[in-house]
Design a protein around this motif. Structure first.
Motif, PDB file in Angstrom:
ATOM      1  N   ARG A   1       0.801  -1.216   0.000  1.00 16.16           N
ATOM      2  CA  ARG A   1       0.000   0.000   0.000  1.00 16.16           C
ATOM      3  C   ARG A   1       0.843   1.279   0.000  1.00 16.16           C
ATOM      4  NH1 ARG A   1      -4.997   1.435   0.399  1.00 16.16           N
ATOM      5  NH2 ARG A   1      -5.750  -0.609   1.025  1.00 16.16           N
ATOM      6  N   THR A   2       1.864   1.361   0.839  1.00 14.95           N
ATOM      7  CA  THR A   2       2.596   2.626   1.010  1.00 14.95           C
ATOM      8  C   THR A   2       3.204   3.148  -0.293  1.00 14.95           C
ATOM      9  OG1 THR A   2       2.998   2.137   3.332  1.00 14.95           O
ATOM     10  CG2 THR A   2       4.420   3.784   2.308  1.00 14.95           C
ATOM     11  N   PRO A   3       3.991   2.364  -1.020  1.00 15.06           N
ATOM     12  CA  PRO A   3       4.535   2.909  -2.265  1.00 15.06           C
ATOM     13  C   PRO A   3       3.468   3.197  -3.317  1.00 15.06           C
ATOM     14  CG  PRO A   3       5.192   0.620  -2.001  1.00 15.06           C
ATOM     15  CD  PRO A   3       4.527   1.030  -0.731  1.00 15.06           C
ATOM     16  N   VAL A   4       2.425   2.395  -3.339  1.00 12.74           N
ATOM     17  CA  VAL A   4       1.370   2.622  -4.334  1.00 12.74           C
ATOM     18  C   VAL A   4       0.587   3.896  -4.011  1.00 12.74           C
ATOM     19  CG1 VAL A   4      -0.670   1.645  -5.460  1.00 12.74           C
ATOM     20  CG2 VAL A   4       1.288   0.179  -4.929  1.00 12.74           C
ATOM     21  N   GLU A   5       0.386   4.178  -2.735  1.00 13.95           N
ATOM     22  CA  GLU A   5      -0.243   5.452  -2.351  1.00 13.95           C
ATOM     23  C   GLU A   5       0.634   6.630  -2.794  1.00 13.95           C
ATOM     24  OE1 GLU A   5      -3.127   6.257  -1.034  1.00 13.95           O
ATOM     25  OE2 GLU A   5      -3.921   4.404  -0.211  1.00 13.95           O
ATOM     26  N   LYS A   6       1.954   6.471  -2.687  1.00 13.15           N
ATOM     27  CA  LYS A   6       2.869   7.518  -3.152  1.00 13.15           C
ATOM     28  C   LYS A   6       2.776   7.686  -4.662  1.00 13.15           C
ATOM     29  CE  LYS A   6       6.182   7.069   0.614  1.00 13.15           C
ATOM     30  NZ  LYS A   6       7.540   6.664   1.009  1.00 13.15           N
ATOM     31  N   MET A   7       2.650   6.569  -5.369  1.00 17.00           N
ATOM     32  CA  MET A   7       2.475   6.626  -6.819  1.00 17.00           C
ATOM     33  C   MET A   7       1.212   7.395  -7.169  1.00 17.00           C
ATOM     34  SD  MET A   7       3.352   2.753  -7.980  1.00 17.00           S
ATOM     35  CE  MET A   7       4.803   1.907  -7.397  1.00 17.00           C
ATOM     36  N   LYS A   8       0.139   7.071  -6.470  1.00 16.52           N
ATOM     37  CA  LYS A   8      -1.138   7.753  -6.700  1.00 16.52           C
ATOM     38  C   LYS A   8      -0.976   9.254  -6.530  1.00 16.52           C
ATOM     39  CE  LYS A   8      -5.827   8.151  -4.889  1.00 16.52           C
ATOM     40  NZ  LYS A   8      -6.841   7.584  -3.981  1.00 16.52           N
ATOM     41  N   LYS A   9      -0.359   9.660  -5.450  1.00 14.81           N
ATOM     42  CA  LYS A   9      -0.173  11.087  -5.179  1.00 14.81           C
ATOM     43  C   LYS A   9       0.639  11.754  -6.293  1.00 14.81           C
ATOM     44  CE  LYS A   9       1.685  14.294  -1.798  1.00 14.81           C
ATOM     45  NZ  LYS A   9       2.459  14.462  -0.586  1.00 14.81           N
ATOM     46  N   LEU A  10       1.694  11.104  -6.723  1.00 10.69           N
ATOM     47  CA  LEU A  10       2.536  11.665  -7.769  1.00 10.69           C
ATOM     48  C   LEU A  10       1.795  11.777  -9.099  1.00 10.69           C
ATOM     49  CD1 LEU A  10       6.221  11.283  -8.174  1.00 10.69           C
ATOM     50  CD2 LEU A  10       4.842  10.831 -10.178  1.00 10.69           C
ATOM     51  N   VAL A  11       1.026  10.762  -9.435  1.00  5.06           N
ATOM     52  CA  VAL A  11       0.280  10.806 -10.699  1.00  5.06           C
ATOM     53  C   VAL A  11      -0.759  11.922 -10.662  1.00  5.06           C
ATOM     54  CG1 VAL A  11      -1.236   9.540 -12.273  1.00  5.06           C
ATOM     55  CG2 VAL A  11       0.715   8.386 -11.220  1.00  5.06           C
ATOM     56  N   TYR A  12      -1.400  12.125  -9.526  1.00  4.86           N
ATOM     57  CA  TYR A  12      -2.345  13.235  -9.426  1.00  4.86           C
ATOM     58  C   TYR A  12      -1.635  14.580  -9.542  1.00  4.86           C
ATOM     59  CZ  TYR A  12      -6.639  10.643  -8.717  1.00  4.86           C
ATOM     60  OH  TYR A  12      -7.744   9.846  -8.921  1.00  4.86           O
ATOM     61  N   GLN A  13      -0.393  14.662  -9.078  1.00  6.12           N
ATOM     62  CA  GLN A  13       0.381  15.892  -9.264  1.00  6.12           C
ATOM     63  C   GLN A  13       0.675  16.116 -10.742  1.00  6.12           C
ATOM     64  OE1 GLN A  13       3.531  14.752  -6.396  1.00  6.12           O
ATOM     65  NE2 GLN A  13       3.281  16.812  -5.551  1.00  6.12           N
ATOM     66  N   ILE A  14       1.055  15.056 -11.434  1.00  8.38           N
ATOM     67  CA  ILE A  14       1.307  15.161 -12.877  1.00  8.38           C
ATOM     68  C   ILE A  14       0.032  15.585 -13.593  1.00  8.38           C
ATOM     69  CG2 ILE A  14       1.817  13.815 -14.953  1.00  8.38           C
ATOM     70  CD1 ILE A  14       3.818  12.210 -13.213  1.00  8.38           C
ATOM     71  N   LYS A  15      -1.073  14.977 -13.246  1.00  9.80           N
ATOM     72  CA  LYS A  15      -2.367  15.310 -13.848  1.00  9.80           C
ATOM     73  C   LYS A  15      -2.675  16.793 -13.655  1.00  9.80           C
ATOM     74  CE  LYS A  15      -7.316  14.137 -13.360  1.00  9.80           C
ATOM     75  NZ  LYS A  15      -7.896  15.317 -12.724  1.00  9.80           N
ATOM     76  N   GLU A  16      -2.463  17.275 -12.455  1.00  6.30           N
ATOM     77  CA  GLU A  16      -2.736  18.685 -12.152  1.00  6.30           C
ATOM     78  C   GLU A  16      -1.865  19.616 -12.992  1.00  6.30           C
ATOM     79  OE1 GLU A  16      -1.957  21.321  -8.267  1.00  6.30           O
ATOM     80  OE2 GLU A  16      -3.240  19.575  -7.910  1.00  6.30           O
TER      81      GLU A  16
END
Length: 126
Positions: A105-120
């Motif tokens: 979960r922990t690294p995948v949650e970090k991935m999620k956060k980063l992808v949302y930053q890229i999206k933004e």
């Protein structure tokens, strides 16, 4: 023509979020990587009409930074490049398909956060 890139990026993101909610961490990681890749390619397509035929997020970020005129956005992209999460996303592209790796979960949650930053970033520039 390239609008499919954004549409697919959003779909991969939606699927990744669903898979994360089901604790399917490997496939969530893969889908987050695909989403990030397509968002960056979409930005390049919007700005220059084409994008490199690569799967490397680092190369795509470099190419995006070259064409962006807003210093704060360039700095944000460069900062994303420096995180270990980018390397995890790149690893997820191959490892989840061909190797017996297990994300949690922990690294995948970090991935999620980063992808949302890229999206933004992409949405603010297109």
């Amino acid at each position: 023509m390239g609008e499919f890139l954004k549409k697919n990026a959003l779909k991969f993101l939606e699927i990744a979020d669903y898979l994360l909610s089901k604790e399917d961490f490997n496939f969530a990681a893969f889908n987050y990587e695909q989403s990030a890749q397509l968002f960056l390619k979409y930005l390049l397509w919007k700005k220059v009409g084409d994008y490199p035929k690569t799967h490397s997020l680092l190369k795509l970020i470099d190419e995006c930074a070259k064409i962006i005129e807003q210093k704060d956005k360039i700095e944000t992209l460069e900062n994303l490049k420096e995180t270990e999460t980018i390397f995890l996303l790149e690893e997820a592209y191959l490892a989840t398909r061909y190797f017996d790796v297990q994300f949690n979960r922990t690294p995948v949650e970090k991935m999620k956060k980063l992808v949302y930053q890229i999206k933004e970033i992409v949405e603010s520039l297109t």
